[in-house]
Design a protein around this motif. Structure first.
Motif, PDB file in Angstrom:
ATOM      1  N   VAL A  44      -6.510  -0.463  -2.113  1.00 27.71           N
ATOM      2  CA  VAL A  44      -6.896  -1.622  -2.920  1.00 27.71           C
ATOM      3  C   VAL A  44      -5.671  -2.492  -3.225  1.00 27.71           C
ATOM      4  O   VAL A  44      -5.736  -3.724  -3.166  1.00 27.71           O
ATOM      5  CB  VAL A  44      -7.583  -1.160  -4.223  1.00 27.71           C
ATOM      6  N   CYS A  45      -4.550  -1.846  -3.533  1.00 31.25           N
ATOM      7  CA  CYS A  45      -3.331  -2.606  -3.817  1.00 31.25           C
ATOM      8  C   CYS A  45      -2.895  -3.428  -2.605  1.00 31.25           C
ATOM      9  O   CYS A  45      -2.486  -4.589  -2.734  1.00 31.25           O
ATOM     10  CB  CYS A  45      -2.205  -1.654  -4.224  1.00 31.25           C
ATOM     11  N   LEU A  46      -2.995  -2.833  -1.430  1.00 34.97           N
ATOM     12  CA  LEU A  46      -2.636  -3.561  -0.212  1.00 34.97           C
ATOM     13  C   LEU A  46      -3.635  -4.674   0.075  1.00 34.97           C
ATOM     14  O   LEU A  46      -3.261  -5.784   0.475  1.00 34.97           O
ATOM     15  CB  LEU A  46      -2.570  -2.596   0.969  1.00 34.97           C
ATOM     16  N   GLY A  94       2.122  -6.389  -5.557  1.00 32.63           N
ATOM     17  CA  GLY A  94       3.552  -6.305  -5.250  1.00 32.63           C
ATOM     18  C   GLY A  94       4.009  -4.897  -4.932  1.00 32.63           C
ATOM     19  O   GLY A  94       3.295  -3.905  -5.158  1.00 32.63           O
ATOM     20  N   VAL A  95       5.232  -4.823  -4.443  1.00 33.96           N
ATOM     21  CA  VAL A  95       5.800  -3.535  -4.059  1.00 33.96           C
ATOM     22  C   VAL A  95       5.901  -2.586  -5.251  1.00 33.96           C
ATOM     23  O   VAL A  95       5.900  -1.356  -5.097  1.00 33.96           O
ATOM     24  CB  VAL A  95       7.187  -3.765  -3.398  1.00 33.96           C
ATOM     25  N   GLU A  96       5.984  -3.149  -6.460  1.00 33.02           N
ATOM     26  CA  GLU A  96       6.098  -2.304  -7.669  1.00 33.02           C
ATOM     27  C   GLU A  96       4.897  -1.374  -7.816  1.00 33.02           C
ATOM     28  O   GLU A  96       5.032  -0.229  -8.259  1.00 33.02           O
ATOM     29  CB  GLU A  96       6.216  -3.178  -8.921  1.00 33.02           C
ATOM     30  N   TYR A  97       3.713  -1.865  -7.473  1.00 36.76           N
ATOM     31  CA  TYR A  97       2.501  -1.058  -7.584  1.00 36.76           C
ATOM     32  C   TYR A  97       2.543   0.133  -6.623  1.00 36.76           C
ATOM     33  O   TYR A  97       2.215   1.270  -6.998  1.00 36.76           O
ATOM     34  CB  TYR A  97       1.258  -1.911  -7.287  1.00 36.76           C
ATOM     35  N   ILE A  98       2.956  -0.132  -5.396  1.00 35.03           N
ATOM     36  CA  ILE A  98       3.027   0.933  -4.401  1.00 35.03           C
ATOM     37  C   ILE A  98       4.075   1.966  -4.803  1.00 35.03           C
ATOM     38  O   ILE A  98       3.849   3.176  -4.696  1.00 35.03           O
ATOM     39  CB  ILE A  98       3.362   0.355  -3.008  1.00 35.03           C
ATOM     40  N   ASN A 146       3.196  -7.357   3.841  1.00 37.37           N
ATOM     41  CA  ASN A 146       4.278  -7.670   2.920  1.00 37.37           C
ATOM     42  C   ASN A 146       5.157  -6.438   2.691  1.00 37.37           C
ATOM     43  O   ASN A 146       5.021  -5.420   3.365  1.00 37.37           O
ATOM     44  CB  ASN A 146       3.730  -8.193   1.592  1.00 37.37           C
ATOM     45  N   GLU A 147       6.038  -6.555   1.700  1.00 40.28           N
ATOM     46  CA  GLU A 147       6.958  -5.461   1.408  1.00 40.28           C
ATOM     47  C   GLU A 147       6.220  -4.204   0.968  1.00 40.28           C
ATOM     48  O   GLU A 147       6.680  -3.087   1.219  1.00 40.28           O
ATOM     49  CB  GLU A 147       7.939  -5.882   0.316  1.00 40.28           C
ATOM     50  N   ALA A 148       5.094  -4.388   0.314  1.00 40.77           N
ATOM     51  CA  ALA A 148       4.329  -3.239  -0.156  1.00 40.77           C
ATOM     52  C   ALA A 148       3.858  -2.384   1.022  1.00 40.77           C
ATOM     53  O   ALA A 148       3.941  -1.149   0.989  1.00 40.77           O
ATOM     54  CB  ALA A 148       3.134  -3.708  -0.982  1.00 40.77           C
TER      55      ALA A 148
END
Length: 310
Positions: free
Chosen positions: A260-262, A267-271, A295-297
């Motif tokens: 879901v985050c992806l 942002g990468v902070e969540y991952i 992205n970075e994530a």
């Protein structure tokens, strides 16, 4: 009896007597006139007694009037008036009665919805039912959370309100606070034992991949990083954010929080937080398609997977 009620009754009496005179004049003999008149008068007296009975306030009407008076005092945040009303037994008996147009509500629900703390505390002191439901199955706590009235939320929780709201409501206070990104309210709910992996309540036949999405999902989708972190700190499930195994079994491809985050470009902070709190980076097979944000994530997740390879 009010002046208006008296005039109404007198009007009915006059109408009945006029009707009696018409019946008498239309009759054939004095004897019949008297008999008919007597019958008409007796009937009119019966009607009048019914009218008097209808004009007497019913107990429910009294409760409604007194509840409305309490609600009015709460709506205007008039603690002095509310205290005066609650000093009377008749008003205390109506403290849990519902009144108002549209959605009839209790005075406590009104205080919670408007954030009138002093009125809310006074009602609780006088025995207001803390988890009373409105027609939408919302508790006063739920409405206080929806209105972001932190002080009222705390007062209700300290007084024993159920932090999970009502089992009959599809939503819950935690889901609402997560959606709104209200970290202070969310923290208090969790402090008083609210369920972390709660989900929206839907019937079995309506189960889908969205049915098991709890507050962690919602915080990610709405971009509330602080709430996301707070939920993980309190022990939210970092994989599915759902502990209902039957629900997960009914869904063909339940989505993990990572997915879901992806999908929503978090942002990468969540991952990184999910990885730090033990999320399974291999669960399930990640499908990278056009909707997945490159992205970075995503790079971080793929790198974490590579590091875990034997």
């Amino acid at each position: 009896m009010t002046e208006y009620s008296s005039l109404f009754v007198l009007g009915c009496i006059n109408s009945s007597l006029c009707h009696c005179r018409w019946k008498a004049s239309d009759s054939l003999s004095p004897g019949v006139n008297i008999m008919v008149l007597g019958q008409a008068v007796n009937m009119s007296l019966m009607d009048i007694s019914k009218i008097f009975s209808l004009l007497q306030p019913k107990e429910e009407d009294e409760d409604n009037e007194q509840s409305q008076a309490l609600n009015n005092a709460v709506s205007s945040d008039n603690v002095t008036l509310l205290s005066e009303l609650l000093s009377q037994e008749s008003y205390r008996r109506s403290i849990n009665a519902r009144s108002g147009w549209g959605v009839p509500v209790t005075p406590l629900r009104t205080a919670a919805a408007l954030g009138h703390l002093r009125c809310l505390e006074l009602l609780l002191e006088h025995g207001a039912e803390i988890d009373s439901l409105d027609v939408k199955a919302q508790t006063p706590l739920f409405t206080a959370v929806s209105g972001k009235h932190l002080d009222c939320v705390v007062a209700l929780l300290k007084a024993g309100a159920d932090p999970n709201g009502s089992q009959y409501n599809n939503c819950s206070p935690v889901l609402t606070a997560a959606r709104e990104g209200d970290v202070d309210v969310l923290r208090e709910l969790l402090r008083f034992g609210a369920e972390l992996d709660v989900r929206s309540k839907v019937p079995e036949w309506a189960s889908s991949s969205t049915a098991c999405r709890g507050p962690l999902y919602i915080s990610a989708v709405y971009g509330h990083l602080d709430g996301f972190k707070l939920l993980l700190l309190h022990g939210a499930n970092p994989n599915y954010n759902c502990t209902d195994e039957k629900m997960l079994a009914r869904i063909k491809q339940p989505k993990t929080v990572l997915e879901v985050c992806l999908r929503y470009g978090c942002g990468v902070e969540y991952i990184q937080l999910l990885i730090d709190f033990g999320a399974d980076v291999y669960l399930p097979t990640l499908i990278i398609d056009k909707t997945t944000k490159q992205n970075e994530a995503l790079d971080l997740l793929l790198k974490e997977r590579d590091l875990g390879k034997p």
